[in-house]
Design a protein around this motif. Sequence first.
Motif, mmCIF file in Angstrom:
data_model
loop_
_atom_site.group_PDB
_atom_site.id
_atom_site.type_symbol
_atom_site.label_atom_id
_atom_site.label_comp_id
_atom_site.label_asym_id
_atom_site.label_seq_id
_atom_site.Cartn_x
_atom_site.Cartn_y
_atom_site.Cartn_z
ATOM 1 N N ARG A 1 -20.856 -11.056 6.951
ATOM 2 C CA ARG A 1 -20.051 -10.291 7.908
ATOM 3 C C ARG A 1 -19.088 -9.368 7.177
ATOM 4 N NH1 ARG A 1 -19.945 -15.392 10.677
ATOM 5 N NH2 ARG A 1 -21.142 -15.318 12.626
ATOM 6 N N VAL B 1 -13.988 -9.614 12.400
ATOM 7 C CA VAL B 1 -14.665 -8.339 12.132
ATOM 8 C C VAL B 1 -14.476 -7.386 13.304
ATOM 9 C CG1 VAL B 1 -16.916 -7.249 11.783
ATOM 10 C CG2 VAL B 1 -16.346 -9.353 10.568
ATOM 11 N N HIS B 2 -14.646 -7.894 14.530
ATOM 12 C CA HIS B 2 -14.454 -7.052 15.710
ATOM 13 C C HIS B 2 -13.025 -6.542 15.765
ATOM 14 C CE1 HIS B 2 -18.378 -7.412 17.318
ATOM 15 N NE2 HIS B 2 -18.282 -8.659 17.729
ATOM 16 N N THR C 1 -14.965 -14.643 10.446
ATOM 17 C CA THR C 1 -15.559 -14.829 11.765
ATOM 18 C C THR C 1 -15.932 -13.486 12.376
ATOM 19 O OG1 THR C 1 -13.464 -14.714 12.978
ATOM 20 C CG2 THR C 1 -14.109 -16.863 12.085
ATOM 21 N N GLN C 2 -16.803 -13.543 13.372
ATOM 22 C CA GLN C 2 -17.184 -12.331 14.081
ATOM 23 C C GLN C 2 -15.992 -11.731 14.801
ATOM 24 O OE1 GLN C 2 -20.357 -11.153 13.701
ATOM 25 N NE2 GLN C 2 -19.543 -9.279 14.593
ATOM 26 N N SER D 1 -24.801 -19.864 14.628
ATOM 27 C CA SER D 1 -23.793 -18.864 14.975
ATOM 28 C C SER D 1 -22.827 -19.441 16.006
ATOM 29 C CB SER D 1 -24.459 -17.610 15.534
ATOM 30 O OG SER D 1 -25.021 -17.859 16.809
#
Length: 469
Positions: A174, A224-225, A220-221, A402
């Motif tokens: 990521r 990143v967002h 974590t996603q 995930s």
Amino acid sequence: MGCRRDNMVSYRTADGEPLCSSCGATHRPCTECGRILRIHAVTADGAELCPTCWRKHPAHQQPCRACGTTAHLHHRGLCPDCAAHEQLREALSVDGSMRPAIEPVFDALMRRPGTSVLDWLKRRPARRDVLQALAQGRGPVTHQTLDALRPSKAVDNLRQHLVDSGVLPARDERLAALERWLPGKIAEVHEPESRNVLHAYITWHLLRRLRASSRRRSVTQAQVHGVRAYVIQVVRLLNWLHEQGVALSSCTQDLLDVWLDDHPARGPRVHGFLVWTSRKGHTRQLIVDVSASAFTGQLIAQDARWRLVDRLIHDEEVTVADKAAGLLALLFAQGPFRISALTAAHMELRGDEVALRLGKVPVQMPPPLDGYLRTLHAEAMARDTAAERWLFPGRFPAQHLSSGRLIKRLRLLGIRSRMARNTALIELASELPAVIVSRLLGIHQSTADTWQRLAGQDHCYAADITHRQ
């Protein structure tokens, strides 16, 4: 001729009329099972067999012309393993020769059964293109080599196989994807001076923090967002200032307020950037009003929470992995990403006791959760992989499940992960000192202090927990 549909001609009648495979296939009683089905093969002794019985018949197995193994031949007289060896070597060769630097890739893919390799090559033609691009390249295969190839899905799939086999070291994918995305976004800033300021902010503030976090656990996603959202809004602000003919260093509070009046929701996204620029002397002090965050989500009623716990323990249809994940969320306030990223190294087996390291201090797990974790630990240790031994593995051994997939699985059981975490944190913060909560659960001390204040403010809820049977 038979069904009158447009279809591929597989048979013809005695008069030469075309027949499709459904109409032309001979349907007679199978000698082996007796069912009236399409006769797929006739053995040397005249037995007529349906497709299922033919696959089980000894006559179906023949010696491979390459290795001599008696098996179902894939093509050209080759068993699946030899056929996979031949096709994979062809995909990784140029003019019939495979360069030495590419051999680790060949060895890594051939660790799998031949049927899996053949299916892997056949399912996505783009994978062959990626292998051919590697064959035509120079030097060893590295993460940077793969980053330059497309399509990304085929490359990512190959990368996971190479990480799993130890050909490539594991890395935070990521974070790597974010680092590839950022230069293009920075280039969208029209004014060179502002572009340089944004580059410095991203390099020395955003990425520096993410890289430090990545050394402890994978990014974590959501992180990143968040970074992407911050950068997008800052780019919009800088380009808007450029359209007004104003340099970033000359931006005033009044001008910023005009932009915020038109886009009030963007304020929190640029707040951190403007605090950093004012501290570094790139701008004067600019103020962005950021509303105080409210209580982070709802809570689960205690009777509903314990019904969920009871179901996880007693429902035999729920998998062991989902039981363990649900109990960690409901009892130990663990979020989906932290649960899915647990490895066998986080566990300590002490005779009949099982301890799980969620923070700095291992936590002894109560039954039956300890038994579920033992099962997941044994499965993780049994895997033949050079990567992390995940308690909740994903599609590839080198990849954990995930967090998005885990959230969906828990929702099917009626568990809302955010609500479960909030409720467990309120309970633990009302019963234990904040410093203990921080050390046991691995949350920051200030976060534990905040939850303790929230637990103290909600006297009715805390009383309900304290007097719970």
